[in-house]
Design an enzyme around this catalytic site. Structure first.
Site, mmCIF file in Angstrom:
data_model
loop_
_atom_site.group_PDB
_atom_site.id
_atom_site.type_symbol
_atom_site.label_atom_id
_atom_site.label_comp_id
_atom_site.label_asym_id
_atom_site.label_seq_id
_atom_site.Cartn_x
_atom_site.Cartn_y
_atom_site.Cartn_z
ATOM 1 N N LYS A 56 59.067 44.498 28.054
ATOM 2 C CA LYS A 56 58.154 44.558 26.905
ATOM 3 C C LYS A 56 56.981 45.478 27.237
ATOM 4 O O LYS A 56 55.864 45.017 27.542
ATOM 5 C CB LYS A 56 57.689 43.148 26.518
ATOM 6 C CG LYS A 56 57.135 43.056 25.107
ATOM 7 C CD LYS A 56 57.119 41.626 24.626
ATOM 8 C CE LYS A 56 56.359 41.457 23.329
ATOM 9 N NZ LYS A 56 56.924 42.155 22.185
ATOM 10 N N ARG A 97 58.357 35.689 30.572
ATOM 11 C CA ARG A 97 58.747 37.066 30.238
ATOM 12 C C ARG A 97 57.682 38.066 30.710
ATOM 13 O O ARG A 97 58.003 39.150 31.196
ATOM 14 C CB ARG A 97 58.998 37.206 28.733
ATOM 15 C CG ARG A 97 59.579 38.567 28.366
ATOM 16 C CD ARG A 97 60.003 38.661 26.917
ATOM 17 N NE ARG A 97 58.885 38.513 26.018
ATOM 18 C CZ ARG A 97 58.982 38.449 24.694
ATOM 19 N NH1 ARG A 97 60.179 38.523 24.121
ATOM 20 N NH2 ARG A 97 57.916 38.323 23.939
ATOM 21 N N GLU A 140 68.287 46.161 17.290
ATOM 22 C CA GLU A 140 67.195 45.234 16.956
ATOM 23 C C GLU A 140 66.245 45.944 16.013
ATOM 24 O O GLU A 140 66.440 47.111 15.658
ATOM 25 C CB GLU A 140 66.462 44.763 18.213
ATOM 26 C CG GLU A 140 65.758 45.865 18.973
ATOM 27 C CD GLU A 140 64.987 45.370 20.191
ATOM 28 O OE1 GLU A 140 64.543 44.207 20.207
ATOM 29 O OE2 GLU A 140 64.809 46.176 21.125
ATOM 30 N N LEU A 187 65.066 43.705 23.364
ATOM 31 C CA LEU A 187 64.160 42.720 23.954
ATOM 32 C C LEU A 187 64.751 41.329 23.733
ATOM 33 O O LEU A 187 65.195 41.012 22.619
ATOM 34 C CB LEU A 187 62.787 42.808 23.281
ATOM 35 C CG LEU A 187 61.742 41.907 23.917
ATOM 36 C CD1 LEU A 187 61.274 42.484 25.261
ATOM 37 C CD2 LEU A 187 60.550 41.716 22.993
ATOM 38 N N TYR A 215 53.058 43.933 27.617
ATOM 39 C CA TYR A 215 52.272 43.065 26.739
ATOM 40 C C TYR A 215 53.094 41.868 26.278
ATOM 41 O O TYR A 215 54.309 41.826 26.460
ATOM 42 C CB TYR A 215 51.749 43.850 25.535
ATOM 43 C CG TYR A 215 52.797 44.147 24.464
ATOM 44 C CD1 TYR A 215 53.784 45.099 24.665
ATOM 45 C CD2 TYR A 215 52.791 43.459 23.247
ATOM 46 C CE1 TYR A 215 54.741 45.364 23.681
ATOM 47 C CE2 TYR A 215 53.745 43.723 22.263
ATOM 48 C CZ TYR A 215 54.714 44.672 22.497
ATOM 49 O OH TYR A 215 55.660 44.922 21.535
ATOM 50 N N ARG A 222 44.407 61.072 36.932
ATOM 51 C CA ARG A 222 45.763 61.175 36.369
ATOM 52 C C ARG A 222 46.756 61.675 37.411
ATOM 53 O O ARG A 222 46.540 62.720 38.040
ATOM 54 C CB ARG A 222 45.749 62.097 35.152
ATOM 55 C CG ARG A 222 47.081 62.171 34.434
ATOM 56 C CD ARG A 222 46.948 62.942 33.129
ATOM 57 N NE ARG A 222 48.223 62.977 32.418
ATOM 58 C CZ ARG A 222 49.174 63.886 32.649
ATOM 59 N NH1 ARG A 222 48.992 64.826 33.554
ATOM 60 N NH2 ARG A 222 50.307 63.836 31.965
HETATM 61 N N1 PDD Z 1 57.349 42.140 18.918
HETATM 62 N N2 PDD Z 1 62.260 43.144 19.664
HETATM 63 C C1 PDD Z 1 61.181 43.937 19.749
HETATM 64 C C2 PDD Z 1 61.384 45.406 19.956
HETATM 65 C C3 PDD Z 1 59.891 43.387 19.651
HETATM 66 O O1 PDD Z 1 58.809 44.176 19.747
HETATM 67 C C4 PDD Z 1 59.749 41.986 19.436
HETATM 68 C C5 PDD Z 1 58.405 41.336 19.325
HETATM 69 C C6 PDD Z 1 60.917 41.197 19.345
HETATM 70 C C7 PDD Z 1 60.861 39.699 19.141
HETATM 71 O O2 PDD Z 1 60.363 39.063 20.293
HETATM 72 P P1 PDD Z 1 59.595 37.666 20.190
HETATM 73 O O3 PDD Z 1 60.473 36.727 19.479
HETATM 74 O O4 PDD Z 1 59.365 37.281 21.610
HETATM 75 O O5 PDD Z 1 58.303 37.926 19.447
HETATM 76 C C8 PDD Z 1 62.153 41.814 19.473
HETATM 77 C C9 PDD Z 1 56.004 41.603 18.845
HETATM 78 C C10 PDD Z 1 55.879 40.466 17.901
HETATM 79 C C11 PDD Z 1 55.043 42.752 18.553
HETATM 80 O O6 PDD Z 1 55.205 43.787 19.171
HETATM 81 O O7 PDD Z 1 54.132 42.598 17.737
#
Ligand code: PDD
Length: 293
Positions: free
Chosen positions: A149, A52, A182, A207, A33, A100
């Protein structure tokens, strides 16, 4: 709220936006996503989000469901149909649906594609940023490919729920080496007493956030010092400032970590300035070519 959702080629009413019961995203978390910020009806850092998304699909061997141009049209149309001026757009692609089977043999459909958009109040976000947020740390119990992601967000969801019980708004995942990796859904940063901006290296353990990348551009533009390395919770608590970055939070000051104030317990001046710079860059980026010429 979301009124219309793009699902597999058609725009459907929210209540009718359904996918198959045997979708692999649902059964195996076999989906990726993106979440992007929408600002004045345009997507901030769209090219980077698209790149990405393409990488995540490649890493899992899911065929690209459409070209970048087609994605852009779907995103714009979803934003338009939902009348979103400021908010987010969410894209999800799963490997598809079928009986499945752990192996991919069961997949009988093309990848499942969903795109939705909803408004988010900028004033609300600014009010949170003015106060800053609290962090609760916990051991990182996620898989080894956090650079992709994927929608396998259960550890992040549980961590954020646990953080909430302590009054914190975000969780920080700490590795076995004692270093912060993170946040549950954001990247982690501190600013040292020497004014170094410190954030963990983008390895498979985190990420590579788009906001993180854009902020690194800004740091270089402004001649600030970037250091990509891990840091402990103790170092973060003793830092001059701390903040998180994500498409939904931008640069969000952190004022407390595990119950201890960071700095004077108020948003730090550099974090606030970086948040403002981010707004400027985001606003510049989506101006039509004629306006910037
Ligand atoms: N999440 N690390 C993780 C684990 C994340 O899920 C996200 C973003 C980030 C920051 O990535 P970016 O700057 O590209 O948004 C870092 C999104 C916002 C979410 O899952 O809602």
């Amino acid at each position: 709220m979301t009124k219309v959702v793009y699902v597999n080629g058609t725009y459907r009413r929210y209540s009718d936006a359904l996918i198959h019961a045997e979708d692999r995203g649902f059964q195996f978390g076999d989906a990726i996503y993106e979440v992007c910020e929408v600002r004045d009806r345009a997507v901030v850092d769209e090219d980077r989000h698209m790149a990405r998304l393409g990488r995540s699909l490649d890493e899992l061997g899911i065929p690209a469901p459409m070209s970048t141009g087609a994605w852009q049209r779907v995103i714009q149309e979803t934003i338009r149909r939902n009348r979103v001026k400021n908010g987010i757009v969410y894209l999800q692609v799963s490997r598809g649906a079928g009986p499945r089977n752990f192996l991919f043999d069961g997949v009988e459909t093309p990848p499942t594609v969903v795109c939705l958009s909803r408004p988010q109040s900028r004033a609300g976000q600014e009010a949170i940023a003015e106060k800053g947020i609290s962090i609760q740390s916990m051991p990182d119990n996620r898989w080894g490919r956090c650079d992709i992601k994927t929608v396998m967000l259960l550890p992040a969801s549980l961590a954020k729920e646990q953080a909430k019980t302590t009054g914190a708004q975000e969780a920080w995942f700490v590795g076995e080496d004692g270093k912060v990796r993170e946040g549950g859904s954001s990247n982690a940063w501190i600013i040292s007493k020497d004014n170094e901006l410190i954030t963990p290296k983008a390895t498979n353990e985190i990420l590579r956030g788009i906001t993180r990348t854009t902020l690194i551009d800004l740091i270089e533009r402004d001649g600030l010092t970037l250091v990509e390395r891990g840091f402990t919770i103790e170092e973060a608590q003793a830092a001059r400032e701390a903040f998180i970055t994500s498409a939904t939070n931008l640069v969000m000051p952190v004022v407390e970590i595990d119950g201890r104030p960071v700095g004077n317990g108020h948003p730090g001046s550099t974090s606030v300035r970086l948040r403002e710079s981010f707004h400027e860059v985001a606003q510049m980026r989506h101006l039509p070519a004629t306006a910037t010429a």
